[in-house]
Design a protein around this motif. Structure first.
Motif, PDB file in Angstrom:
ATOM      1  N   PRO A  12     -43.329  38.411  13.503  1.00 54.75           N
ATOM      2  CA  PRO A  12     -44.281  38.165  12.416  1.00 54.75           C
ATOM      3  C   PRO A  12     -45.514  39.055  12.503  1.00 54.75           C
ATOM      4  O   PRO A  12     -46.098  39.428  11.473  1.00 54.75           O
ATOM      5  N   VAL A  13     -45.901  39.397  13.735  1.00 50.50           N
ATOM      6  CA  VAL A  13     -47.089  40.243  13.918  1.00 50.50           C
ATOM      7  C   VAL A  13     -46.878  41.604  13.267  1.00 50.50           C
ATOM      8  O   VAL A  13     -47.791  42.188  12.678  1.00 50.50           O
TER       9      VAL A  13
ATOM     10  N   ILE B   1     -40.845  26.111  14.894  1.00 44.10           N
ATOM     11  CA  ILE B   1     -41.034  27.184  13.924  1.00 44.10           C
ATOM     12  C   ILE B   1     -42.517  27.534  14.014  1.00 44.10           C
ATOM     13  O   ILE B   1     -43.370  26.638  13.991  1.00 44.10           O
ATOM     14  N   ALA B   2     -42.819  28.813  14.167  1.00 38.52           N
ATOM     15  CA  ALA B   2     -44.213  29.230  14.326  1.00 38.52           C
ATOM     16  C   ALA B   2     -44.494  30.446  13.452  1.00 38.52           C
ATOM     17  O   ALA B   2     -43.573  31.185  13.075  1.00 38.52           O
ATOM     18  N   GLY B   3     -45.759  30.604  13.142  1.00 36.30           N
ATOM     19  CA  GLY B   3     -46.155  31.745  12.305  1.00 36.30           C
ATOM     20  C   GLY B   3     -47.664  31.818  12.241  1.00 36.30           C
ATOM     21  O   GLY B   3     -48.367  31.180  13.042  1.00 36.30           O
ATOM     22  N   PHE B   4     -48.162  32.560  11.270  1.00 35.36           N
ATOM     23  CA  PHE B   4     -49.619  32.654  11.114  1.00 35.36           C
ATOM     24  C   PHE B   4     -50.159  31.387  10.458  1.00 35.36           C
ATOM     25  O   PHE B   4     -49.527  30.845   9.552  1.00 35.36           O
ATOM     26  N   PRO B   5     -51.343  30.930  10.885  1.00 32.47           N
ATOM     27  CA  PRO B   5     -51.898  29.690  10.317  1.00 32.47           C
ATOM     28  C   PRO B   5     -52.103  29.791   8.812  1.00 32.47           C
ATOM     29  O   PRO B   5     -51.872  28.827   8.087  1.00 32.47           O
ATOM     30  N   ALA B   6     -52.474  30.969   8.340  1.00 31.22           N
ATOM     31  CA  ALA B   6     -52.724  31.139   6.911  1.00 31.22           C
ATOM     32  C   ALA B   6     -51.447  31.009   6.100  1.00 31.22           C
ATOM     33  O   ALA B   6     -51.487  30.915   4.890  1.00 31.22           O
ATOM     34  N   ARG B   7     -50.315  31.043   6.805  1.00 32.20           N
ATOM     35  CA  ARG B   7     -49.045  31.032   6.069  1.00 32.20           C
ATOM     36  C   ARG B   7     -48.321  29.708   6.227  1.00 32.20           C
ATOM     37  O   ARG B   7     -47.108  29.674   6.340  1.00 32.20           O
TER      38      ARG B   7
ATOM     39  N   GLY C  11     -47.712  27.622  25.123  1.00 35.93           N
ATOM     40  CA  GLY C  11     -48.324  28.010  23.847  1.00 35.93           C
ATOM     41  C   GLY C  11     -49.161  29.274  23.975  1.00 35.93           C
ATOM     42  O   GLY C  11     -49.719  29.761  22.987  1.00 35.93           O
ATOM     43  N   SER C  12     -49.216  29.834  25.194  1.00 43.03           N
ATOM     44  CA  SER C  12     -50.121  30.976  25.383  1.00 43.03           C
ATOM     45  C   SER C  12     -49.623  32.243  24.684  1.00 43.03           C
ATOM     46  O   SER C  12     -50.440  33.054  24.237  1.00 43.03           O
ATOM     47  N   THR C  13     -48.304  32.415  24.567  1.00 43.66           N
ATOM     48  CA  THR C  13     -47.801  33.622  23.886  1.00 43.66           C
ATOM     49  C   THR C  13     -48.134  33.559  22.399  1.00 43.66           C
ATOM     50  O   THR C  13     -48.558  34.554  21.797  1.00 43.66           O
ATOM     51  N   LEU C  14     -47.974  32.368  21.808  1.00 42.97           N
ATOM     52  CA  LEU C  14     -48.344  32.197  20.399  1.00 42.97           C
ATOM     53  C   LEU C  14     -49.821  32.526  20.213  1.00 42.97           C
ATOM     54  O   LEU C  14     -50.204  33.332  19.367  1.00 42.97           O
ATOM     55  N   LYS C  15     -50.642  31.882  21.044  1.00 42.32           N
ATOM     56  CA  LYS C  15     -52.098  32.019  20.918  1.00 42.32           C
ATOM     57  C   LYS C  15     -52.532  33.473  21.068  1.00 42.32           C
ATOM     58  O   LYS C  15     -53.338  33.977  20.265  1.00 42.32           O
ATOM     59  N   ALA C  16     -51.975  34.145  22.054  1.00 40.64           N
ATOM     60  CA  ALA C  16     -52.366  35.537  22.316  1.00 40.64           C
ATOM     61  C   ALA C  16     -52.014  36.454  21.151  1.00 40.64           C
ATOM     62  O   ALA C  16     -52.539  37.564  21.038  1.00 40.64           O
ATOM     63  N   ASN C  17     -51.104  35.984  20.297  1.00 40.61           N
ATOM     64  CA  ASN C  17     -50.681  36.815  19.170  1.00 40.61           C
ATOM     65  C   ASN C  17     -51.118  36.258  17.821  1.00 40.61           C
ATOM     66  O   ASN C  17     -50.619  36.668  16.774  1.00 40.61           O
TER      67      ASN C  17
END
Ligand code: PRP
Length: 208
Positions: free
Chosen positions: A145-146, A96-102, A160-166
């Motif tokens: 999410p973006v 499960i992934a999302g924005f760090p602030a969330r 993890g590069s797609t997550l990081k790039a976004n």
């Protein structure tokens, strides 16, 4: 002839290399062609190049004797076939992934989860007793999410590069050990055992 259903995309090259190490002539897989049924030059093997989610369908139906596909796809498709071997290629995890602030997002009521793994996500959140809204997508999941289409995503993470790039991060690693598997049609394993068993044995030897 032995027929393989092979997943196009991220697993394709590694699958071909692995089969090559088992003495399967896979040169035809490197040819620039739009043909979808490919045969090895020695006439021993036929290859169907299909979308990952279609591999278990071809193998369950017995159209292909064998298939190479990710455990992520097997979890999602839940087909009636033998999962014979962990091929130890295509290693990734389902997260499960999302924005760090969330990071608190996971506890919000009726989380919106974008994914191409709809069945797996439904099972996951149902088993946890969490009510979520699944947003089914077919690709580029990170865009959800973006753009505000979802709160988080449930997807595979490899480099993890797609997550990081976004600007996204892993919030929870749900299935940490996802790899490609050799799947076999249940009837073919019996009716073509003389051809299939030596090859399966060789694959087992090669992957260690
Ligand atoms: C998968 C997955 C992520 C990405 C993760 O998509 O859905 O988007 O790979 O890989 P990474 O951690 O190495 O960046 P894929 O490339 O299969 O294509 P898709 O977006 O069309 O589903």
């Amino acid at each position: 002839m032995i027929y393989f259903a092979l997943a196009k995309g991220r697993l394709a090259e590694e699958s071909a290399k692995l089969l090559e190490r088992c003495g399967v002539d896979t040169a035809v897989l490197r040819s620039e062609t739009r043909r979808l049924v490919l045969e090895s030059a020695d006439g021993k093997f036929g290859f169907f190049l299909v979308k990952p989610s279609d591999v278990p369908i071809y193998v369950e139906a017995g159209v292909a004797d064998l298939g190479i596909v990710g455990k992520d796809t097997l979890l999602e498709e839940n087909r009636d076939l033998y999962e014979m071997l962990d091929l130890r290629i295509g290693r990734c995890s389902m997260c499960i992934a999302g924005f760090p602030a969330r990071k608190d997002a996971l506890t919000r009521p009726c989380l919106r989860v974008a994914t191409k793994y709809v069945n797996t996500a439904k099972r996951l959140f149902f088993d946890r007793g969490e009510e979520v809204e699944i947003v089914p997508l077919h690709g580029s999941i990170e865009l959800a999410p973006v753009t505000g289409l979802s709160d988080v995503i449930f997807d595979v993470v490899q480099t993890g590069s797609t997550l990081k790039a976004n600007g996204l991060v892993v919030l929870e690693e749900v299935f940490p050990e996802i790899t490609a598997r050799l799947v076999v049609n249940k009837v073919c394993l019996k009716t073509k055992s003389e051809q299939l068993l030596p090859l399966i044995g060789k694959l087992r030897e090669v992957v260690g």
